[in-house]
Design an enzyme around this catalytic site. Structure first.
Site, mmCIF file in Angstrom:
data_model
loop_
_atom_site.group_PDB
_atom_site.id
_atom_site.type_symbol
_atom_site.label_atom_id
_atom_site.label_comp_id
_atom_site.label_asym_id
_atom_site.label_seq_id
_atom_site.Cartn_x
_atom_site.Cartn_y
_atom_site.Cartn_z
ATOM 1 N N ARG A 123 -0.838 0.029 -24.837
ATOM 2 C CA ARG A 123 -0.310 -1.237 -24.260
ATOM 3 C C ARG A 123 0.522 -1.003 -23.008
ATOM 4 N NH1 ARG A 123 -0.213 -1.977 -29.650
ATOM 5 N NH2 ARG A 123 -1.792 -3.473 -30.323
ATOM 6 N N LYS A 145 -2.253 -4.612 -8.472
ATOM 7 C CA LYS A 145 -3.524 -5.058 -9.050
ATOM 8 C C LYS A 145 -4.351 -3.827 -9.396
ATOM 9 C CE LYS A 145 -4.687 -9.353 -6.687
ATOM 10 N NZ LYS A 145 -5.750 -9.935 -5.842
ATOM 11 N N GLU A 187 -8.354 -3.308 7.231
ATOM 12 C CA GLU A 187 -7.269 -4.012 6.527
ATOM 13 C C GLU A 187 -6.009 -4.069 7.401
ATOM 14 O OE1 GLU A 187 -7.843 -5.667 3.841
ATOM 15 O OE2 GLU A 187 -9.571 -4.697 2.902
ATOM 16 N N LYS A 249 2.406 -5.898 3.366
ATOM 17 C CA LYS A 249 1.854 -6.196 2.037
ATOM 18 C C LYS A 249 2.987 -6.336 1.026
ATOM 19 C CE LYS A 249 -1.600 -5.766 -1.342
ATOM 20 N NZ LYS A 249 -2.778 -5.121 -1.860
ATOM 21 N N GLU A 259 -0.390 -13.931 -6.997
ATOM 22 C CA GLU A 259 -1.386 -14.598 -6.144
ATOM 23 C C GLU A 259 -1.588 -16.066 -6.503
ATOM 24 O OE1 GLU A 259 -4.792 -12.160 -5.140
ATOM 25 O OE2 GLU A 259 -5.919 -13.931 -4.586
ATOM 26 N N ARG A 263 -0.022 -14.951 -1.288
ATOM 27 C CA ARG A 263 -0.815 -13.717 -1.368
ATOM 28 C C ARG A 263 -2.288 -13.953 -1.035
ATOM 29 N NH1 ARG A 263 -0.270 -8.859 -5.947
ATOM 30 N NH2 ARG A 263 -1.864 -7.527 -5.056
ATOM 31 N N ASN A 267 -6.710 -12.531 1.596
ATOM 32 C CA ASN A 267 -8.169 -12.612 1.435
ATOM 33 C C ASN A 267 -8.881 -12.976 2.725
ATOM 34 O OD1 ASN A 267 -8.091 -11.958 -1.264
ATOM 35 N ND2 ASN A 267 -7.781 -14.089 -1.894
ATOM 36 N N HIS A 270 -12.330 -11.813 3.401
ATOM 37 C CA HIS A 270 -12.846 -11.224 2.159
ATOM 38 C C HIS A 270 -13.874 -12.110 1.459
ATOM 39 C CE1 HIS A 270 -9.731 -8.352 2.868
ATOM 40 N NE2 HIS A 270 -9.972 -7.695 1.758
ATOM 41 N N HIS A 274 -17.049 -10.157 0.588
ATOM 42 C CA HIS A 274 -17.548 -9.928 -0.778
ATOM 43 C C HIS A 274 -18.988 -10.392 -0.899
ATOM 44 C CE1 HIS A 274 -13.206 -9.959 -2.531
ATOM 45 N NE2 HIS A 274 -13.597 -8.744 -2.205
ATOM 46 N N HIS A 287 -16.333 -1.284 1.634
ATOM 47 C CA HIS A 287 -15.562 -2.519 1.462
ATOM 48 C C HIS A 287 -14.940 -3.001 2.790
ATOM 49 C CE1 HIS A 287 -12.931 -5.475 -0.334
ATOM 50 N NE2 HIS A 287 -11.887 -4.877 0.226
HETATM 51 N N1 LIG Z 1 -6.098 -3.132 -6.185
HETATM 52 C C1 LIG Z 1 -6.139 -3.685 -5.002
HETATM 53 O O1 LIG Z 1 -5.258 -4.449 -4.616
HETATM 54 C C2 LIG Z 1 -7.296 -3.370 -4.094
HETATM 55 C C3 LIG Z 1 -7.285 -3.806 -2.760
HETATM 56 C C4 LIG Z 1 -8.344 -3.444 -1.933
HETATM 57 C C5 LIG Z 1 -9.382 -2.665 -2.443
HETATM 58 N N2 LIG Z 1 -9.357 -2.274 -3.739
HETATM 59 C C6 LIG Z 1 -10.422 -1.420 -4.296
HETATM 60 O O2 LIG Z 1 -10.363 -0.170 -3.609
HETATM 61 C C7 LIG Z 1 -11.650 0.427 -3.677
HETATM 62 C C8 LIG Z 1 -11.992 0.985 -2.321
HETATM 63 O O3 LIG Z 1 -11.026 1.970 -1.992
HETATM 64 P P1 LIG Z 1 -11.385 3.133 -0.962
HETATM 65 O O4 LIG Z 1 -11.958 2.545 0.252
HETATM 66 O O5 LIG Z 1 -10.210 4.009 -0.876
HETATM 67 O O6 LIG Z 1 -12.600 3.846 -1.700
HETATM 68 P P2 LIG Z 1 -12.727 5.229 -2.508
HETATM 69 O O7 LIG Z 1 -11.642 5.394 -3.473
HETATM 70 O O8 LIG Z 1 -14.128 5.279 -2.993
HETATM 71 O O9 LIG Z 1 -12.502 6.317 -1.370
HETATM 72 C C9 LIG Z 1 -13.428 6.385 -0.313
HETATM 73 C C10 LIG Z 1 -14.098 7.760 -0.243
HETATM 74 O O10 LIG Z 1 -13.193 8.653 0.399
HETATM 75 C C11 LIG Z 1 -12.987 9.796 -0.428
HETATM 76 N N3 LIG Z 1 -11.630 10.227 -0.161
HETATM 77 C C12 LIG Z 1 -10.468 9.614 -0.515
HETATM 78 N N4 LIG Z 1 -9.441 10.271 0.025
HETATM 79 C C13 LIG Z 1 -9.936 11.305 0.736
HETATM 80 C C14 LIG Z 1 -9.373 12.312 1.553
HETATM 81 N N5 LIG Z 1 -8.060 12.374 1.767
HETATM 82 N N6 LIG Z 1 -10.190 13.212 2.118
HETATM 83 C C15 LIG Z 1 -11.543 13.153 1.945
HETATM 84 N N7 LIG Z 1 -12.144 12.185 1.222
HETATM 85 C C16 LIG Z 1 -11.344 11.284 0.623
HETATM 86 C C17 LIG Z 1 -13.263 9.332 -1.829
HETATM 87 O O11 LIG Z 1 -13.625 10.412 -2.655
HETATM 88 C C18 LIG Z 1 -14.434 8.382 -1.595
HETATM 89 O O12 LIG Z 1 -15.632 9.110 -1.460
HETATM 90 C C19 LIG Z 1 -12.606 -0.634 -4.161
HETATM 91 O O13 LIG Z 1 -12.946 -0.388 -5.494
HETATM 92 C C20 LIG Z 1 -11.808 -1.931 -4.053
HETATM 93 O O14 LIG Z 1 -12.181 -2.879 -5.019
HETATM 94 C C21 LIG Z 1 -8.337 -2.603 -4.570
#
Ligand SMILES: NC(=O)c1ccc[n+]([C@@H]2O[C@H](COP(=O)([O-])OP(=O)(O)OC[C@H]3O[C@@H](n4cnc5c(N)ncnc54)[C@H](O)[C@@H]3O)[C@@H](O)[C@H]2O)c1
Length: 383
Positions: A123, A145, A187, A249, A259, A263, A267, A270, A274, A287
């Protein structure tokens, strides 16, 4: 190093600096503290582990808190129920308790995945974000999130679970591929467009005279590797972009953690993005790349709705056009708008869009006509 306090229900600090990952064990277990030696687990992926895991493990060893490590295959499929239960089982086998800490070392995928596991394990146990992608540093690691995907849709299972702290080591961005850098930068551009005209101006200036920059003319003209080169070539610029984004942020999340209002402006771009990701099966666009294209559509929609003056439309598009992203091809504009309806389980007219009133100013607008939305997609596709 800069520290920014996020005023969430459970406040926490985001630390930003070059080479600070190694300070994490001391932040969690300061010298002289008598924190009990609960087992802790570092969760990471196969791209990040070879670069940064060993150093962090050594740090926890030296602090007297040896860590277990779980290394998963990189990529969005990690955010699945199957991988989640595999991680939860490993946490149980390693003897983690409610007082244990999970360290998410990686991009947004690892952060969402490990954070969600921490939010449901017994939990809820503690977790820490150590984001290593630009997108994770400027966006996903802040705000609490966390979640995983279902076959039926992205991020359909999730919760709000604030980290104990976030450590953004900007030196880790040195190994990030160019496309990932563009994806994260999208972003940052978003923050400038929705709330900080001076941040947008900083970005314009940073890319004005770069190879393929604003002053050179022509769309998608940054050369491959150009964004990476520009940002890594100016560490002070990169660090300040991360810090300004985190500050923005954290301000927004501090005002509206769940949100229900403000917040939602995060989006911007987005809703379109999406739909584009879904329509292209999550294969063509990263993304942030989809968000970049989505922001162009949202700019067009803002202009056609009469909220955004023509000169600001030109300025926003001139900047957004710099970046090389996969082409839209003959994408079906109507299908894309229907996809938005499915995403939100609403008709386009009922979706609330984030529109710009100017550079640095956004508003949430309901009742936008479906044909205007289709036209904004078409305008970007056919340009
Ligand atoms: N929780 C939230 O508020 C929120 C907001 C925006 C996006 N997201 C989520 O985030 C995800 C996308 O995140 P992302 O773009 O970081 O993707 P990711 O985590 O897949 O990372 C992108 C790529 O870069 C690689 N990588 C990461 N750090 C590295 C480094 N220092 N050196 C070499 N390679 C590296 C990873 O292995 C991966 O292949 C999605 O799932 C999205 O839904 C969440």
């Amino acid at each position: 190093m800069e520290t920014i306090r996020v005023r969430a229900a459970k406040p926490y600090d985001v630390r930003i600096g070059r080479g600070i990952l190694g300070t994490l064990p001391d932040i969690l277990f300061p010298a002289g503290s008598d924190a009990p030696a609960e087992p802790l687990m570092i969760v990471t992926d196969g791209n990040v582990a070879p670069r940064y895991l060993e150093g962090l493990e050594r740090g926890f060893d030296a602090a007297g808190h040896p860590a277990h490590a779980a290394v998963f295959s990189a990529g969005e499929p990690l955010k699945s129920g199957r991988a989640l239960f595999a991680l939860l089982s490993r946490m149980a086998r390693a003897g983690l308790s409610r007082d244990s800490i999970v360290v998410a070392l990686g991009g947004g995928v690892v952060g969402d995945f490990a954070g969600f596991a921490a939010s449901v394990y017994m939990r809820g146990c503690g977790f820490v974000q150590a984001p290593t992608s630009l997108l994770a540093q400027v966006d996903s690691s802040v705000g609490g999130k966390v979640g995983v995907n279902l076959r039926e849709g992205k991020n359909l299972v999730g919760s709000f679970h604030s980290p104990l702290c976030v450590v953004c080591d900007t030196a880790t961005l040195g190994s990030l591929p160019d496309r990932e850098m563009v994806s994260g930068l999208a972003e940052v551009v978003k923050y400038g467009l929705i709330r900080d005209a001076s941040l947008f101006e900083t970005l314009e200036n940073a890319f004005r005279d770069a190879p393929g920059g604003i002053s050179r003319g022509g769309a998608g003209r940054m050369p491959p590797g150009g964004v990476r080169e520009r940002l890594l070539g100016d560490g002070a610029l990169l660090d300040s972009l991360v810090a300004r984004s985190v500050r923005m942020k954290s301000e927004i999340v501090g005002e509206d953690e769940r949100e229900t209002g403000l917040r939602m402006i995060l989006n911007f771009g987005h809703t379109f993005g999406h739909a584009l990701e879904q329509l292209t099966g999550y294969r063509r666009y990263l993304h942030g790349e989809a968000v970049l294209v989505g922001m162009k559509m949202a700019v067009e929609l803002s202009a056609s709705a009469g909220t955004l003056p023509p000169a600001d439309r030109e300025r926003a598009l001139a900047f957004l056009d710099l970046f090389r992203v996969p082409p839209l091809g003959r994408i079906d504009c109507d299908a894309m708008v229907s996809q938005m309806g499915r995403d939100k389980k609403k008709k386009a007219g009922e979706i609330r869009f984030v529109l710009l009133r100017g550079i640095g100013e956004a508003e949430i607008v309901a009742g936008v006509g479906e044909s205007a939305v289709v036209e904004s997609v078409r305008a970007v596709r056919d340009r």
